[in-house]
Scaffold this active site. Sequence first.
Site, PDB file in Angstrom:
ATOM      1  N   GLN A 106       0.886  -1.235   0.105  1.00 38.52           N
ATOM      2  CA  GLN A 106       0.054  -0.126   0.174  1.00 38.52           C
ATOM      3  C   GLN A 106       0.989   1.141  -0.071  1.00 38.52           C
ATOM      4  OE1 GLN A 106      -3.462  -0.608   2.997  1.00 38.52           O
ATOM      5  NE2 GLN A 106      -1.898  -1.953   3.598  1.00 38.52           N
ATOM      6  N   VAL A 157       3.599   4.007  -1.218  1.00 33.05           N
ATOM      7  CA  VAL A 157       4.165   4.910  -2.327  1.00 33.05           C
ATOM      8  C   VAL A 157       5.559   5.165  -2.216  1.00 33.05           C
ATOM      9  CG1 VAL A 157       1.632   5.415  -2.633  1.00 33.05           C
ATOM     10  CG2 VAL A 157       3.109   7.075  -1.283  1.00 33.05           C
ATOM     11  N   HIS A 182      -1.593   1.409  -4.423  1.00 32.80           N
ATOM     12  CA  HIS A 182      -1.715   2.774  -4.039  1.00 32.80           C
ATOM     13  C   HIS A 182      -1.105   3.793  -4.921  1.00 32.80           C
ATOM     14  CE1 HIS A 182      -3.969   1.518  -0.073  1.00 32.80           C
ATOM     15  NE2 HIS A 182      -4.464   1.352  -1.033  1.00 32.80           N
ATOM     16  N   CYS A 184       2.381  20.239 -16.812  1.00 34.14           N
ATOM     17  CA  CYS A 184       2.694  19.088 -17.781  1.00 34.14           C
ATOM     18  C   CYS A 184       3.570  19.901 -19.058  1.00 34.14           C
ATOM     19  CB  CYS A 184       1.504  18.766 -18.504  1.00 34.14           C
ATOM     20  SG  CYS A 184       1.803  17.647 -20.093  1.00 34.14           S
ATOM     21  N   SER A 206      -2.348  -1.198   9.471  1.00 33.20           N
ATOM     22  CA  SER A 206      -3.552  -0.967  10.276  1.00 33.20           C
ATOM     23  C   SER A 206      -4.789  -1.752   9.921  1.00 33.20           C
ATOM     24  CB  SER A 206      -3.794   0.355  10.762  1.00 33.20           C
ATOM     25  OG  SER A 206      -4.136   1.141   9.275  1.00 33.20           O
ATOM     26  N   ASN A 210       3.183  -6.878  13.505  1.00 33.08           N
ATOM     27  CA  ASN A 210       2.754  -5.508  13.878  1.00 33.08           C
ATOM     28  C   ASN A 210       2.871  -5.276  15.262  1.00 33.08           C
ATOM     29  OD1 ASN A 210       1.074  -3.225  14.251  1.00 33.08           O
ATOM     30  ND2 ASN A 210       0.115  -3.420  12.440  1.00 33.08           N
ATOM     31  N   PRO A 211       3.553  -4.390  15.792  1.00 35.99           N
ATOM     32  CA  PRO A 211       3.610  -4.148  17.229  1.00 35.99           C
ATOM     33  C   PRO A 211       2.354  -4.178  18.083  1.00 35.99           C
ATOM     34  CG  PRO A 211       5.114  -2.388  16.169  1.00 35.99           C
ATOM     35  CD  PRO A 211       4.187  -3.188  15.150  1.00 35.99           C
TER      36      PRO A 211
HETATM   37  C1  BV8 Z   1     -11.744   2.537  -3.513  1.00 35.10           C
HETATM   38  C2  BV8 Z   1      -2.912   7.704  -0.885  1.00 35.10           C
HETATM   39  C3  BV8 Z   1     -13.498   2.225  -4.942  1.00 35.10           C
HETATM   40  C4  BV8 Z   1      -1.494   7.680  -1.152  1.00 35.10           C
HETATM   41  C5  BV8 Z   1      -4.280   5.870   0.442  1.00 35.10           C
HETATM   42  C6  BV8 Z   1     -14.804  -0.904   1.258  1.00 35.10           C
HETATM   43  C7  BV8 Z   1     -14.491  -1.163  -0.039  1.00 35.10           C
HETATM   44  C8  BV8 Z   1     -14.138  -0.164  -0.943  1.00 35.10           C
HETATM   45  C9  BV8 Z   1     -13.878   1.007  -0.222  1.00 35.10           C
HETATM   46  C10 BV8 Z   1     -13.998   1.552   0.496  1.00 35.10           C
HETATM   47  C11 BV8 Z   1     -14.518   0.499   1.779  1.00 35.10           C
HETATM   48  N1  BV8 Z   1     -14.710   1.104   2.906  1.00 35.10           N
HETATM   49  C12 BV8 Z   1     -14.303   2.127   3.036  1.00 35.10           C
HETATM   50  C13 BV8 Z   1     -13.797   2.682   1.663  1.00 35.10           C
HETATM   51  C14 BV8 Z   1     -13.431   4.072   1.272  1.00 35.10           C
HETATM   52  C15 BV8 Z   1     -11.946   3.926   1.315  1.00 35.10           C
HETATM   53  C16 BV8 Z   1     -11.275   3.524   2.811  1.00 35.10           C
HETATM   54  O1  BV8 Z   1     -10.810   2.561   2.523  1.00 35.10           O
HETATM   55  N2  BV8 Z   1     -11.668   4.251   3.819  1.00 35.10           N
HETATM   56  C17 BV8 Z   1     -11.003   3.962   5.178  1.00 35.10           C
HETATM   57  C18 BV8 Z   1     -10.298   4.642   5.715  1.00 35.10           C
HETATM   58  C19 BV8 Z   1     -12.167   3.361   5.928  1.00 35.10           C
HETATM   59  N3  BV8 Z   1     -11.286   3.273   0.457  1.00 35.10           N
HETATM   60  C20 BV8 Z   1     -10.937   4.206  -1.131  1.00 35.10           C
HETATM   61  O2  BV8 Z   1     -11.430   5.004  -0.992  1.00 35.10           O
HETATM   62  C21 BV8 Z   1     -10.261   3.348  -1.969  1.00 35.10           C
HETATM   63  N4  BV8 Z   1     -10.963   3.312  -3.264  1.00 35.10           N
HETATM   64  O3  BV8 Z   1     -11.921   1.678  -2.892  1.00 35.10           O
HETATM   65  O4  BV8 Z   1     -12.499   2.854  -4.868  1.00 35.10           O
HETATM   66  C22 BV8 Z   1     -14.673   3.066  -4.403  1.00 35.10           C
HETATM   67  C23 BV8 Z   1     -14.811   4.211  -5.212  1.00 35.10           C
HETATM   68  C24 BV8 Z   1     -15.684   5.126  -5.055  1.00 35.10           C
HETATM   69  C25 BV8 Z   1     -16.607   4.983  -4.021  1.00 35.10           C
HETATM   70  C26 BV8 Z   1     -16.170   3.748  -3.303  1.00 35.10           C
HETATM   71  C27 BV8 Z   1     -15.441   2.840  -3.499  1.00 35.10           C
HETATM   72  C28 BV8 Z   1      -8.870   4.210  -1.920  1.00 35.10           C
HETATM   73  C29 BV8 Z   1      -8.029   3.623  -0.958  1.00 35.10           C
HETATM   74  C30 BV8 Z   1      -6.637   4.213  -1.158  1.00 35.10           C
HETATM   75  C31 BV8 Z   1      -6.358   5.704  -0.315  1.00 35.10           C
HETATM   76  N5  BV8 Z   1      -5.302   6.190  -0.487  1.00 35.10           N
HETATM   77  N6  BV8 Z   1      -2.960   6.694   0.032  1.00 35.10           N
HETATM   78  C32 BV8 Z   1      -0.584   8.063  -0.092  1.00 35.10           C
HETATM   79  O5  BV8 Z   1      -0.681   9.323   0.271  1.00 35.10           O
HETATM   80  O6  BV8 Z   1       0.037   7.189   0.489  1.00 35.10           O
HETATM   81  S1  BV8 Z   1      -4.477   5.162   1.507  1.00 35.10           S
HETATM   82  C33 BV8 Z   1      -3.246   5.335   2.918  1.00 35.10           C
HETATM   83  O7  BV8 Z   1      -3.595   4.373   3.731  1.00 35.10           O
HETATM   84  C34 BV8 Z   1      -2.116   5.060   2.381  1.00 35.10           C
HETATM   85  O8  BV8 Z   1      -1.934   4.392   1.101  1.00 35.10           O
HETATM   86  C35 BV8 Z   1      -1.572   3.741   3.440  1.00 35.10           C
HETATM   87  O9  BV8 Z   1      -0.652   2.801   2.794  1.00 35.10           O
HETATM   88  C36 BV8 Z   1      -2.919   3.213   3.598  1.00 35.10           C
HETATM   89  C37 BV8 Z   1      -3.008   2.109   4.678  1.00 35.10           C
HETATM   90  O10 BV8 Z   1      -2.401   2.698   5.793  1.00 35.10           O
HETATM   91  P1  BV8 Z   1      -1.193   1.803   6.487  1.00 35.10           P
HETATM   92  O11 BV8 Z   1      -0.063   1.464   5.369  1.00 35.10           O
HETATM   93  O12 BV8 Z   1      -1.912   0.614   7.192  1.00 35.10           O
HETATM   94  O13 BV8 Z   1      -0.851   2.570   7.407  1.00 35.10           O
HETATM   95  P2  BV8 Z   1      -1.135   3.090   8.989  1.00 35.10           P
HETATM   96  O14 BV8 Z   1      -0.470   4.301   9.457  1.00 35.10           O
HETATM   97  O15 BV8 Z   1      -2.671   2.897   8.934  1.00 35.10           O
HETATM   98  O16 BV8 Z   1      -0.715   1.933   9.837  1.00 35.10           O
HETATM   99  C38 BV8 Z   1       0.607   1.502  10.069  1.00 35.10           C
HETATM  100  C39 BV8 Z   1       0.631   0.367  10.827  1.00 35.10           C
HETATM  101  O17 BV8 Z   1       1.927  -0.088  11.075  1.00 35.10           O
HETATM  102  C40 BV8 Z   1      -0.028   0.505  12.263  1.00 35.10           C
HETATM  103  O18 BV8 Z   1      -0.897  -0.626  12.474  1.00 35.10           O
HETATM  104  C41 BV8 Z   1       1.203   0.364  13.272  1.00 35.10           C
HETATM  105  O19 BV8 Z   1       1.008  -0.484  14.406  1.00 35.10           O
HETATM  106  C42 BV8 Z   1       2.120  -0.622  12.401  1.00 35.10           C
HETATM  107  N7  BV8 Z   1       3.558  -0.210  12.794  1.00 35.10           N
HETATM  108  C43 BV8 Z   1       4.130   1.040  12.930  1.00 35.10           C
HETATM  109  N8  BV8 Z   1       5.467   0.919  13.219  1.00 35.10           N
HETATM  110  C44 BV8 Z   1       5.936  -0.455  12.703  1.00 35.10           C
HETATM  111  C45 BV8 Z   1       4.670  -0.936  12.453  1.00 35.10           C
HETATM  112  N9  BV8 Z   1       4.625  -2.435  11.928  1.00 35.10           N
HETATM  113  C46 BV8 Z   1       5.637  -2.975  11.815  1.00 35.10           C
HETATM  114  N10 BV8 Z   1       6.931  -2.611  12.225  1.00 35.10           N
HETATM  115  C47 BV8 Z   1       6.930  -1.204  12.476  1.00 35.10           C
HETATM  116  N11 BV8 Z   1       8.062  -0.721  12.919  1.00 35.10           N
HETATM  117 ZN    ZN Z   2      -0.729  17.133 -20.316  1.00 42.48          ZN
END
Ligand code: BV8
Ligand code: ZN
Length: 242
Positions: free
Chosen positions: A93, A95, A111, A140, A182, A206-207
């Site tokens: 996920q 980028v 993503h 562009c 997460s 995951n911690p």
């Molecule tokens: C879509 C942009 C169809 C780039 C990101 C059900 C089905 C479909 C859609 C949905 C659905 N339910 C809700 C939705 C809408 C939405 C969504 O999921 N919302 C959530 C918040 C409820 N989904 C979408 O909109 C997706 N599109 O489905 O299209 C559609 C179209 C129209 C209408 C409806 C549906 C698009 C999703 C992509 C969004 N873009 N990023 C960027 O800027 O990066 S998402 C963003 O969150 C990042 O990409 C990131 O990668 C992603 C996930 O987060 P995580 O990677 O998990 O990071 P996070 O901080 O959350 O967690 C880190 C974890 O690491 C923690 O658990 C922590 O404990 C752990 N950690 C910390 N340190 C360590 C560690 N683990 C190991 N080692 C360590 N040292």
């Molecule tokens: Zn162009």
Amino acid sequence: MAVHEGRRLVVLTGAGISAESGLGTFRGTGGLWENEPVQAVATPQAFAKDPLKVWRFYEARRHQAARAEPNAAHRALAELGRCLGPRLTLITQNVDGLHQAAGSQQVLELHGSLWRLRCTDCGGEAEDRTVPLPVLPPRCGLCGALLRPCVVWFGEFLPEKVLAKAVEAARDCALFLVVGTSAVVEPAASLARVAESRGAALWEVNPETTPLSQLCQRSWRLPAGEAMDEVVEEASRLLEDP
Ligand code: BV8
Ligand code: ZN
């Protein structure tokens, strides 16, 4: 080490795998979204309303990612890829491009990528690793329209071919390993459920616990950089002939 021909491993990573490379995660303490609510920067509406504000957010992440090095977890997965070849599907996920920098091939970037820009008008797309970008927001070279980062914003569809490959791999694996996510963003998080529903073993690194934790047979409550060598060892064993 002989690896059972048919057994496949899928790995899904999130921002947590890049935490030990110094890159911010999204949720949790100090998360990227803490001071910038998602709606403010990672939606097409936000970009339409204030492209400069969105570009400042992505420029800051490009700046950070350009200075980041892959960590032991990225390297362990790259090494595993060299052993397993096509039997490993690495889905991220993230980028930031750190899996590729560690040597992983065929990375499925659900993503998108900070390092590719796309024209909002003529659709021209190119890799651009210039940090800092000379002009914000960038335009562009062909038609002069605004360029956007090739990342998938909330409410946008994931790249079709990439998602299809990820679903296909999740449907046909013996082990699905979730590292540093997460597991709240969809449809990425559901890939683990697809695999589990088809009988794959589900492991998590995951911690903290996540919504997937109760489905996991094994969890390492450790930072990925510390856990991955052992996880890779155990995964290779699970994929070996019985
Ligand atoms: C879509 C942009 C169809 C780039 C990101 C059900 C089905 C479909 C859609 C949905 C659905 N339910 C809700 C939705 C809408 C939405 C969504 O999921 N919302 C959530 C918040 C409820 N989904 C979408 O909109 C997706 N599109 O489905 O299209 C559609 C179209 C129209 C209408 C409806 C549906 C698009 C999703 C992509 C969004 N873009 N990023 C960027 O800027 O990066 S998402 C963003 O969150 C990042 O990409 C990131 O990668 C992603 C996930 O987060 P995580 O990677 O998990 O990071 P996070 O901080 O959350 O967690 C880190 C974890 O690491 C923690 O658990 C922590 O404990 C752990 N950690 C910390 N340190 C360590 C560690 N683990 C190991 N080692 C360590 N040292
Ligand atoms: Zn162009």
